[in-house]
Motif scaffolding. Structure first.
Motif, short mmCIF file in Angstrom:
data_model
loop_
_atom_site.label_atom_id
_atom_site.label_comp_id
_atom_site.label_asym_id
_atom_site.label_seq_id
_atom_site.Cartn_x
_atom_site.Cartn_y
_atom_site.Cartn_z
N GLY A 165 58.97 67.33 30.89
CA GLY A 165 60.30 67.23 30.29
C GLY A 165 61.28 68.28 30.79
N ILE A 166 60.97 68.93 31.90
CA ILE A 166 61.86 69.95 32.45
C ILE A 166 62.94 69.26 33.27
CG2 ILE A 166 62.02 71.92 34.02
CD1 ILE A 166 59.09 72.54 33.24
N ARG A 167 64.20 69.53 32.92
CA ARG A 167 65.32 68.97 33.67
C ARG A 167 65.61 69.83 34.89
NH1 ARG A 167 67.15 69.95 28.98
NH2 ARG A 167 68.91 71.15 29.71
N PHE A 168 65.99 69.19 35.98
CA PHE A 168 66.36 69.88 37.21
C PHE A 168 67.82 69.56 37.51
CE2 PHE A 168 61.81 69.86 37.36
CZ PHE A 168 61.50 71.09 37.90
N ASP A 169 68.69 70.53 37.24
CA ASP A 169 70.13 70.35 37.46
C ASP A 169 70.42 70.14 38.94
OD1 ASP A 169 70.67 70.64 34.78
OD2 ASP A 169 71.23 72.76 34.94
N GLY A 170 71.20 69.11 39.24
CA GLY A 170 71.57 68.82 40.61
C GLY A 170 70.62 67.86 41.31
N HIS A 171 69.59 67.40 40.62
CA HIS A 171 68.66 66.45 41.23
C HIS A 171 69.38 65.11 41.39
CE1 HIS A 171 65.25 63.82 41.89
NE2 HIS A 171 64.54 64.89 42.18
N PRO A 172 69.28 64.46 42.55
CA PRO A 172 70.03 63.22 42.77
C PRO A 172 69.53 62.00 42.00
CG PRO A 172 68.65 63.71 44.67
CD PRO A 172 68.54 64.89 43.73
N ASP A 173 68.28 62.00 41.53
CA ASP A 173 67.74 60.81 40.87
C ASP A 173 66.66 61.21 39.87
OD1 ASP A 173 67.17 58.17 40.25
OD2 ASP A 173 65.86 57.87 41.97
#
Length: 156
Positions: A119-127
């Motif tokens: 559930g870790i979000r990665f800011d700037g990930h394209p998809d």
């Protein structure tokens, strides 16, 4: 780049001493570890790529420390010299980590997997969407607070 030169460059740039995987053993060129704050995550990865020559993205995962949040762990390698660097950063339970997909294309799937299972979000990930579980799956199975007896939609 030699181990000594890599350690000196890390010390100069980040003001910290890189460690080895096992504190009881001397530094090994295959096992340097650099712990950085999340604000310097992309900077550290760019430094590893441009200065240390670590252009191979081996893997990325996370460690759930329950109340203390997560460690995001990334392994980068310089295939010509054998120098390896493990980057680590600590996140809060609901914090996001900057994506490394602009630097390493191979980070895309591993960041999606980390998002899906932890559930870790990665800011700037394209998809950034689930990659292993159905889109309607609730929860993240590798979190320590995940209830394994929760009813879920049937897996297709």
């Amino acid at each position: 780049m030699t181990l000594e030169a890599a350690v000196a460059a890390i010390r100069e740039r980040f003001g910290v001493e890189p460690t080895g995987e096992d504190p009881k053993r001397p530094l090994d060129p295959r096992h340097l570890v650099l712990v950085v704050p999340v604000a310097r995550w992309v900077e550290a990865a760019r430094f590893a790529q441009e200065t240390l020559g670590c252009r191979y993205f081996c893997h990325l995962t996370a460690v759930d420390w329950k109340a203390d949040g997560f460690d995001v762990v990334c392994r980068l390698e310089n295939l010509q010299t054998g120098l390896g660097l493990t980057l680590k950063t600590r996140l809060g339970r609901d914090a996001a980590c900057p994506s490394l997909t602009d630097l390493y294309r191979g980070a895309s799937w591993m960041e999606r997997e980390c998002y899906d299972l932890f559930g870790i979000r990665f800011d700037g990930h394209p998809d950034l969407r689930r990659i292993l579980l159905p889109q309607d799956w609730e929860g993240h199975p590798l979190r320590k607070d995940y209830a394994v007896d929760t009813p879920h939609p049937p897996y297709r």
